[in-house]
Design an enzyme around this catalytic site. Sequence first.
Site, PDB file in Angstrom:
ATOM      1  N   ARG A 283       0.857  -1.189   0.000  1.00  0.00           N
ATOM      2  CA  ARG A 283       0.000   0.000   0.000  1.00  0.00           C
ATOM      3  C   ARG A 283       0.892   1.237   0.000  1.00  0.00           C
ATOM      4  NH1 ARG A 283      -1.427   2.471   4.675  1.00  0.00           N
ATOM      5  NH2 ARG A 283      -1.548   0.563   5.910  1.00  0.00           N
ATOM      6  N   HIS A 287      -3.821   4.084   4.774  1.00  0.00           N
ATOM      7  CA  HIS A 287      -4.908   3.098   4.788  1.00  0.00           C
ATOM      8  C   HIS A 287      -6.190   3.726   4.245  1.00  0.00           C
ATOM      9  CE1 HIS A 287      -7.357  -0.258   6.163  1.00  0.00           C
ATOM     10  NE2 HIS A 287      -8.161   0.604   6.738  1.00  0.00           N
ATOM     11  N   TYR A 296       4.051   4.907  11.342  1.00  0.00           N
ATOM     12  CA  TYR A 296       4.334   3.497  11.607  1.00  0.00           C
ATOM     13  C   TYR A 296       5.186   2.820  10.545  1.00  0.00           C
ATOM     14  CZ  TYR A 296       0.157   3.058   8.604  1.00  0.00           C
ATOM     15  OH  TYR A 296      -0.758   3.172   7.587  1.00  0.00           O
TER      16      TYR A 296
END
Length: 389
Positions: A283, A287, A296
Amino acid sequence: MAKGEAARPQRTSRRKAGAGTPAGPDMVQLLTPEGERIERSTGANGVEYSVDFSDEEYRGLYRDLAIVRKLDIEANALCRQGELSIWASLAGQEAAQVGAGRAMRPQDMAFPTYREHGVLYCRGIDPIMPLSLFRGVDQGGWDSDKYKFNMYTIVIGAQSLHGTGYAMGINFDGKVGTSDGEAVMAFMGDGATSQGDVHESMVYAGVFNAPIVFFVQNNQFAISEPLERQTRVPLYQRSSGYGFPGVRVDGNDVLASYAVAKHAMDHARTGNGPMLVEAYTYRMGPHTTTDDPTRYRESAELEEWKAKDPILRMRSFLEKQKVADDAFFASVDADAQEIATDLRDRVLAMPNPQPVSLFDNVYPHGSPLVDAQRAEFTTYHASFEGSAH
């Protein structure tokens, strides 16, 4: 994991660049990141995969990839400008979705999450449809039976239950067992495989020999939780516990994604039962537009995966094979821009629905209870007319 974790001020999960690179020879790949063609590739299930496309079909796959990405970029921009309430980008996952979408036959049924914009495009659905959903104009406006593409599913993993039930129905109706039989593909991310719904689905699919393919797009993060904190074995190996085969494919390789998805669907439609496909991809963005991935993951990891970009890979292949020239790529870019501009114009022209319309489609033939609720709501809403508040 819960969405709230991504919003914590501390950086919840750091890993070194390269941590997401799969080890071992089990990944099916027909196109290297440099665009070099691999004629045949054997998966962990022992099947040898290949494709045999015409030059026109190769160009068509590139066109799909480019248009899907452009539409995604446009939708993301609309959201950032306040025209959509949220958007789940597929950037980086185009090859997995286009490959799987083009491998499905007209009679096959797809059960998506909320990110399968590329599959939706390949099924011939107007890309305005998911945007009306994320704008809050409707609950999703396409005919699932007509397009053989179920409504977007927000509840993580629930679509696997719907898909398995549908596939069991196909079996009971006797529409399986021949080369022109029906099959189902249920899409999900790596995070969904940690949901109980998915495991229950795989149990039932295995026991009832359901004609379903669980197509897992392993994009490395369930929101902010990295893959290594979700499973102790590669995802494709989990299928053995349910009694059916699994295979891992390079999800940034549209040719391999097509070949693996096609074989899996044919395996299911001819009565051989379910399969699990793990499309190993990444990705590239957040998100959703509510997420901040810099909390993160390392920028070095993102840069490493940019070198595996599925669209650049396919373009490099076309150039090396002299299948396409600059004029072709320019025409695709122009077409993609035109489609994206049209999409933007149509989104901005969408009328705001009247609040009372939420009662319109509760029951197909009406209901005295809903009629009473509509009247009460109408009176309540009218009480605010002319009020400064």
